[in-house]
Design a protein around this motif. Structure first.
Motif, PDB file in Angstrom:
ATOM      1  N   ALA A  14      36.965  51.188  50.051  1.00 23.41           N
ATOM      2  CA  ALA A  14      35.844  50.142  50.489  1.00 23.41           C
ATOM      3  C   ALA A  14      36.323  49.493  52.494  1.00 23.41           C
ATOM      4  O   ALA A  14      35.309  48.864  53.036  1.00 23.41           O
ATOM      5  CB  ALA A  14      35.164  49.761  50.028  1.00 23.41           C
ATOM      6  N   CYS A  15      37.784  49.087  51.809  1.00 18.77           N
ATOM      7  CA  CYS A  15      38.337  47.995  52.237  1.00 18.77           C
ATOM      8  C   CYS A  15      38.833  48.871  54.187  1.00 18.77           C
ATOM      9  O   CYS A  15      38.944  47.796  54.971  1.00 18.77           O
ATOM     10  CB  CYS A  15      39.483  47.057  51.986  1.00 18.77           C
ATOM     11  SG  CYS A  15      40.981  48.662  51.581  1.00 18.77           S
ATOM     12  N   GLU A  16      39.081  49.670  53.739  1.00 18.66           N
ATOM     13  CA  GLU A  16      39.899  50.474  54.926  1.00 18.66           C
ATOM     14  C   GLU A  16      39.324  50.190  56.081  1.00 18.66           C
ATOM     15  O   GLU A  16      39.340  50.012  57.589  1.00 18.66           O
ATOM     16  CB  GLU A  16      39.902  51.997  54.973  1.00 18.66           C
ATOM     17  CG  GLU A  16      40.956  52.368  55.694  1.00 18.66           C
ATOM     18  CD  GLU A  16      41.738  54.052  55.663  1.00 18.66           C
ATOM     19  OE1 GLU A  16      42.441  54.395  56.539  1.00 18.66           O
ATOM     20  OE2 GLU A  16      40.962  54.690  54.276  1.00 18.66           O
ATOM     21  N   VAL A  47      33.760  42.677  50.781  1.00 17.72           N
ATOM     22  CA  VAL A  47      33.984  44.583  50.425  1.00 17.72           C
ATOM     23  C   VAL A  47      34.764  44.857  49.508  1.00 17.72           C
ATOM     24  O   VAL A  47      34.037  46.231  48.106  1.00 17.72           O
ATOM     25  CB  VAL A  47      34.238  44.753  51.758  1.00 17.72           C
ATOM     26  CG1 VAL A  47      32.717  44.914  52.703  1.00 17.72           C
ATOM     27  CG2 VAL A  47      35.276  46.012  51.885  1.00 17.72           C
ATOM     28  N   CYS A  48      35.392  44.415  48.840  1.00 19.91           N
ATOM     29  CA  CYS A  48      36.221  45.098  47.956  1.00 19.91           C
ATOM     30  C   CYS A  48      35.206  44.664  46.732  1.00 19.91           C
ATOM     31  O   CYS A  48      35.403  43.492  46.014  1.00 19.91           O
ATOM     32  CB  CYS A  48      37.782  44.129  47.840  1.00 19.91           C
ATOM     33  SG  CYS A  48      38.968  45.187  46.077  1.00 19.91           S
ATOM     34  N   CYS A  53      41.864  42.641  46.851  1.00 17.56           N
ATOM     35  CA  CYS A  53      42.432  41.965  48.606  1.00 17.56           C
ATOM     36  C   CYS A  53      42.654  40.521  48.211  1.00 17.56           C
ATOM     37  O   CYS A  53      41.683  39.581  48.312  1.00 17.56           O
ATOM     38  CB  CYS A  53      41.409  42.138  49.446  1.00 17.56           C
ATOM     39  SG  CYS A  53      41.437  43.908  50.288  1.00 17.56           S
ATOM     40  N   GLN A  54      43.572  39.917  48.522  1.00 15.00           N
ATOM     41  CA  GLN A  54      43.640  38.629  48.150  1.00 15.00           C
ATOM     42  C   GLN A  54      45.070  37.567  49.067  1.00 15.00           C
ATOM     43  O   GLN A  54      45.379  38.674  49.797  1.00 15.00           O
ATOM     44  CB  GLN A  54      44.993  38.161  46.842  1.00 15.00           C
ATOM     45  CG  GLN A  54      43.675  38.960  45.597  1.00 15.00           C
ATOM     46  CD  GLN A  54      42.935  37.970  45.274  1.00 15.00           C
ATOM     47  OE1 GLN A  54      42.688  36.506  45.365  1.00 15.00           O
ATOM     48  NE2 GLN A  54      41.443  38.138  45.128  1.00 15.00           N
ATOM     49  N   PRO A  55      44.702  36.938  49.518  1.00 15.77           N
ATOM     50  CA  PRO A  55      45.310  35.809  50.079  1.00 15.77           C
ATOM     51  C   PRO A  55      46.557  35.896  50.268  1.00 15.77           C
ATOM     52  O   PRO A  55      46.724  36.249  48.381  1.00 15.77           O
ATOM     53  CB  PRO A  55      45.011  34.329  50.848  1.00 15.77           C
ATOM     54  CG  PRO A  55      44.088  35.165  50.418  1.00 15.77           C
ATOM     55  CD  PRO A  55      43.585  36.362  49.036  1.00 15.77           C
TER      56      PRO A  55
END
Length: 56
Positions: A14-16, A47-48, A53-55
């Protein structure tokens, strides 16, 4: 600072397509963000479905 993809990644992809600078690629068992290209926009995190997905 950049975003990183942690061990929660389920390789759903979903992220790409959300990345405006195309810094996310499929790795061996999860997706990977190239920190030198990441612009810290957070589009991937939005969207993850598993908060992978994290800073940095």
């Amino acid at each position: 600072m950049a975003y990183l993809i942690n061990e929660n990644c389920i390789s759903c992809g979903a992220c790409e397509p959300e990345c405006p600078v195309s810094c996310i690629t499929a790795g061996d068992d999860k997706y990977v963000i190239d920190a030198s290209t990441c612009i810290d926009c957070g589009a991937c995190a939005g969207v993850c479905p598993v908060d992978a997905c994290q800073p940095e």
